[in-house]
Design a protein around this motif. Sequence first.
Motif, PDB file in Angstrom:
ATOM      1  N   GLU A 155       0.822  -1.211   0.000  1.00 44.86           N
ATOM      2  CA  GLU A 155       0.000   0.000   0.000  1.00 44.86           C
ATOM      3  C   GLU A 155       0.858   1.263   0.000  1.00 44.86           C
ATOM      4  O   GLU A 155       0.496   2.270  -0.619  1.00 44.86           O
ATOM      5  N   ALA A 156       2.017   1.196   0.683  1.00 45.77           N
ATOM      6  CA  ALA A 156       2.901   2.362   0.762  1.00 45.77           C
ATOM      7  C   ALA A 156       3.841   2.462  -0.429  1.00 45.77           C
ATOM      8  O   ALA A 156       4.623   3.409  -0.505  1.00 45.77           O
ATOM      9  N   ARG A 157       3.774   1.487  -1.333  1.00 46.53           N
ATOM     10  CA  ARG A 157       4.702   1.428  -2.468  1.00 46.53           C
ATOM     11  C   ARG A 157       6.138   1.545  -1.967  1.00 46.53           C
ATOM     12  O   ARG A 157       6.944   2.315  -2.493  1.00 46.53           O
ATOM     13  N   ALA A 158       6.428   0.754  -0.944  1.00 50.38           N
ATOM     14  CA  ALA A 158       7.747   0.767  -0.323  1.00 50.38           C
ATOM     15  C   ALA A 158       8.649  -0.323  -0.901  1.00 50.38           C
ATOM     16  O   ALA A 158       9.620  -0.750  -0.259  1.00 50.38           O
ATOM     17  N   ALA A 159       8.347  -0.771  -2.089  1.00 50.17           N
ATOM     18  CA  ALA A 159       9.167  -1.725  -2.847  1.00 50.17           C
ATOM     19  C   ALA A 159       8.562  -1.825  -4.236  1.00 50.17           C
ATOM     20  O   ALA A 159       7.373  -1.560  -4.425  1.00 50.17           O
ATOM     21  N   HIS A 160       9.400  -2.200  -5.202  1.00 45.69           N
ATOM     22  CA  HIS A 160       8.860  -2.549  -6.528  1.00 45.69           C
ATOM     23  C   HIS A 160       8.415  -4.005  -6.552  1.00 45.69           C
ATOM     24  O   HIS A 160       7.555  -4.391  -7.341  1.00 45.69           O
ATOM     25  N   LEU A 161       9.036  -4.802  -5.690  1.00 46.80           N
ATOM     26  CA  LEU A 161       8.796  -6.243  -5.646  1.00 46.80           C
ATOM     27  C   LEU A 161       8.933  -6.680  -4.200  1.00 46.80           C
ATOM     28  O   LEU A 161       9.894  -6.298  -3.519  1.00 46.80           O
ATOM     29  N   ILE A 162       7.974  -7.455  -3.714  1.00 50.44           N
ATOM     30  CA  ILE A 162       8.003  -7.942  -2.337  1.00 50.44           C
ATOM     31  C   ILE A 162       8.294  -9.430  -2.343  1.00 50.44           C
ATOM     32  O   ILE A 162       7.596 -10.199  -3.012  1.00 50.44           O
ATOM     33  N   GLN A 163       9.332  -9.815  -1.590  1.00 49.95           N
ATOM     34  CA  GLN A 163       9.549 -11.257  -1.412  1.00 49.95           C
ATOM     35  C   GLN A 163       8.570 -11.767  -0.365  1.00 49.95           C
ATOM     36  O   GLN A 163       8.585 -11.329   0.785  1.00 49.95           O
ATOM     37  N   ILE A 164       7.723 -12.688  -0.784  1.00 46.08           N
ATOM     38  CA  ILE A 164       6.806 -13.362   0.134  1.00 46.08           C
ATOM     39  C   ILE A 164       7.533 -14.624   0.577  1.00 46.08           C
ATOM     40  O   ILE A 164       7.454 -15.673  -0.057  1.00 46.08           O
ATOM     41  N   LYS A 165       8.305 -14.475   1.657  1.00 46.42           N
ATOM     42  CA  LYS A 165       9.168 -15.573   2.119  1.00 46.42           C
ATOM     43  C   LYS A 165       8.305 -16.554   2.906  1.00 46.42           C
ATOM     44  O   LYS A 165       7.987 -16.341   4.075  1.00 46.42           O
ATOM     45  N   MET A 166       7.917 -17.629   2.263  1.00 46.40           N
ATOM     46  CA  MET A 166       6.804 -18.448   2.724  1.00 46.40           C
ATOM     47  C   MET A 166       6.920 -18.949   4.167  1.00 46.40           C
ATOM     48  O   MET A 166       5.950 -18.861   4.918  1.00 46.40           O
ATOM     49  N   PRO A 167       8.066 -19.476   4.628  1.00 44.75           N
ATOM     50  CA  PRO A 167       8.111 -19.917   6.017  1.00 44.75           C
ATOM     51  C   PRO A 167       7.938 -18.773   7.021  1.00 44.75           C
ATOM     52  O   PRO A 167       7.506 -19.001   8.156  1.00 44.75           O
ATOM     53  N   ASP A 168       8.270 -17.537   6.615  1.00 43.58           N
ATOM     54  CA  ASP A 168       8.090 -16.377   7.486  1.00 43.58           C
ATOM     55  C   ASP A 168       6.673 -15.843   7.442  1.00 43.58           C
ATOM     56  O   ASP A 168       6.210 -15.201   8.386  1.00 43.58           O
ATOM     57  N   VAL A 169       5.975 -16.069   6.337  1.00 44.65           N
ATOM     58  CA  VAL A 169       4.578 -15.651   6.230  1.00 44.65           C
ATOM     59  C   VAL A 169       3.702 -16.565   7.075  1.00 44.65           C
ATOM     60  O   VAL A 169       2.738 -16.133   7.706  1.00 44.65           O
ATOM     61  N   GLY A 170       4.054 -17.852   7.113  1.00 48.38           N
ATOM     62  CA  GLY A 170       3.284 -18.821   7.880  1.00 48.38           C
ATOM     63  C   GLY A 170       2.367 -19.618   6.978  1.00 48.38           C
ATOM     64  O   GLY A 170       2.820 -20.334   6.087  1.00 48.38           O
ATOM     65  N   SER A 171       1.081 -19.506   7.189  1.00 44.79           N
ATOM     66  CA  SER A 171       0.106 -20.290   6.437  1.00 44.79           C
ATOM     67  C   SER A 171       0.238 -20.059   4.936  1.00 44.79           C
ATOM     68  O   SER A 171       0.388 -18.927   4.475  1.00 44.79           O
ATOM     69  N   ILE A 172       0.130 -21.128   4.177  1.00 41.12           N
ATOM     70  CA  ILE A 172       0.137 -21.036   2.716  1.00 41.12           C
ATOM     71  C   ILE A 172      -1.041 -20.184   2.224  1.00 41.12           C
ATOM     72  O   ILE A 172      -0.941 -19.487   1.208  1.00 41.12           O
ATOM     73  N   ALA A 173      -2.138 -20.208   2.957  1.00 39.70           N
ATOM     74  CA  ALA A 173      -3.265 -19.346   2.591  1.00 39.70           C
ATOM     75  C   ALA A 173      -2.857 -17.883   2.638  1.00 39.70           C
ATOM     76  O   ALA A 173      -3.295 -17.073   1.802  1.00 39.70           O
ATOM     77  N   ASP A 174      -1.997 -17.521   3.587  1.00 39.40           N
ATOM     78  CA  ASP A 174      -1.521 -16.138   3.677  1.00 39.40           C
ATOM     79  C   ASP A 174      -0.558 -15.798   2.549  1.00 39.40           C
ATOM     80  O   ASP A 174      -0.489 -14.635   2.126  1.00 39.40           O
ATOM     81  N   THR A 175       0.199 -16.771   2.061  1.00 38.34           N
ATOM     82  CA  THR A 175       1.030 -16.511   0.879  1.00 38.34           C
ATOM     83  C   THR A 175       0.144 -16.158  -0.312  1.00 38.34           C
ATOM     84  O   THR A 175       0.422 -15.206  -1.047  1.00 38.34           O
ATOM     85  N   ALA A 176      -0.929 -16.913  -0.510  1.00 38.87           N
ATOM     86  CA  ALA A 176      -1.866 -16.606  -1.600  1.00 38.87           C
ATOM     87  C   ALA A 176      -2.453 -15.208  -1.413  1.00 38.87           C
ATOM     88  O   ALA A 176      -2.516 -14.409  -2.363  1.00 38.87           O
ATOM     89  N   ARG A 177      -2.865 -14.899  -0.197  1.00 42.58           N
ATOM     90  CA  ARG A 177      -3.403 -13.557   0.076  1.00 42.58           C
ATOM     91  C   ARG A 177      -2.350 -12.482  -0.171  1.00 42.58           C
ATOM     92  O   ARG A 177      -2.663 -11.387  -0.660  1.00 42.58           O
ATOM     93  N   GLY A 178      -1.093 -12.780   0.168  1.00 44.42           N
ATOM     94  CA  GLY A 178      -0.023 -11.819  -0.033  1.00 44.42           C
ATOM     95  C   GLY A 178       0.197 -11.500  -1.502  1.00 44.42           C
ATOM     96  O   GLY A 178       0.372 -10.334  -1.878  1.00 44.42           O
TER      97      GLY A 178
END
Length: 423
Positions: free
Chosen positions: A323-346
């Motif tokens: 939302e803040a456009r604080a990156a051009h690309l965000i690494q969704i580092k899956m073990p740090d995100v937790g649930s795989i459902a949250d990776t999809a949401r991310g």
Amino acid sequence: MIATVPTVKDVILAPGNGSFFYDDQAAIRAGVASDGFRYIGTPLTPGFTTIRMPSRSLGIGLVLSDGAIVWGDMMSVQYSGAGGRDSLFQIDAIEAFTRSVIIPRLLTVNVSRFVEACGHVLAYHRGKRLPLAIEYGVSQALLSAAAHVARTTLAEVICSEFCLPLPVRPVPIYAQSGDAREINVDKMILKSVDVLPHGLINSREKFGPSGERFREFVKWVAKRIKEIGEPGYHPILHFDVYGWIGLEIGMEAEKIADFVCRVADDVPGYRLHIECPADFGSTDTQLDAYADIVSLLDSRGSNARIVVDEHCNTLDDIRVFAEARAAHLIQIKMPDVGSIADTARGVLACKEEGIGAYVGGSCTETDLSARAAVNVAVATQADMILAKPGMGVDEGISIVGNEQNRLLSILTYRRSQSFIQSV
């Protein structure tokens, strides 16, 4: 007669190994000496008994009432305890928590509804979020269970749960070199990897005085692509510098943007990704500084792109950075995100804001978690996915690439059969 949905009859656990090592980032950044593959010195990050430790995993198998057993793998990332991440994976503690808290929840869940099942099984315990390694592994098993019930791929479950169309395009694959940079870069080029090489620029020695050693490496990669790459091969160049631009050049946004622009000018015609140019110490400070760096690069029309990793770990973090456009690309580092459902949401949150979504993870993962990651990345049509696990290049490219190819072939077949039946 109404078919009975399989339930979880029992749960089994299988201790295992990750595909690389846990590394104490703080000690390495402080300049400890190496001895062969080991680092010599005193660990600085809590939980580490040595600076480099073999990674571990804990498999969780759901024994379904129809006799099938589906699996997920719990583990942590290479640089555990750094950048706002969970502490080092302790297999005995994770197993004890799983037996006392998670298994009783699993025995009462409807496995046919993936997102709903994750919400039930992964709910807070005593007012606190579960260890993210548990969220990650258990959600893999629940996704596999839902796919088993529906007789579909994991990707089709994600598409169904999040109302997404069945994908038709592959997701670009990004390979990481580890310390064997030159040999592994050659492997990546010869295999025409979409995005390369990571580079593991995690020390002052590798970055060099004022970043000169890093700049020479970037130019060498571009030169090597022209020397040995197939005609027309033109990958994205992606380098993870572990905060060393800030450490060596200065922590001011303008100085960092200046340096990144110089690196981009060194390799004209290539899209350049710079991951973790600086570590500002917290999510809030990282957010503000990265937004400034991105704004400066955009205003200059630079071809360089900033990738955030540290301090952007959870789904909430991902949403705030997007939302803040604080990156051009965000690494969704899956073990740090937790649930795989949250990776999809991310991934979907990034797409909503027009920010690139990179489904990442760690070299410490397993073949099982890597294949699950492919299904999520393809279903959500992420911008790129990490070739994982391990640091050998060949293995990660094979596991991720082959799973993606198999998945897309299945989906193509499904569409062809639907077309035939509709005619």
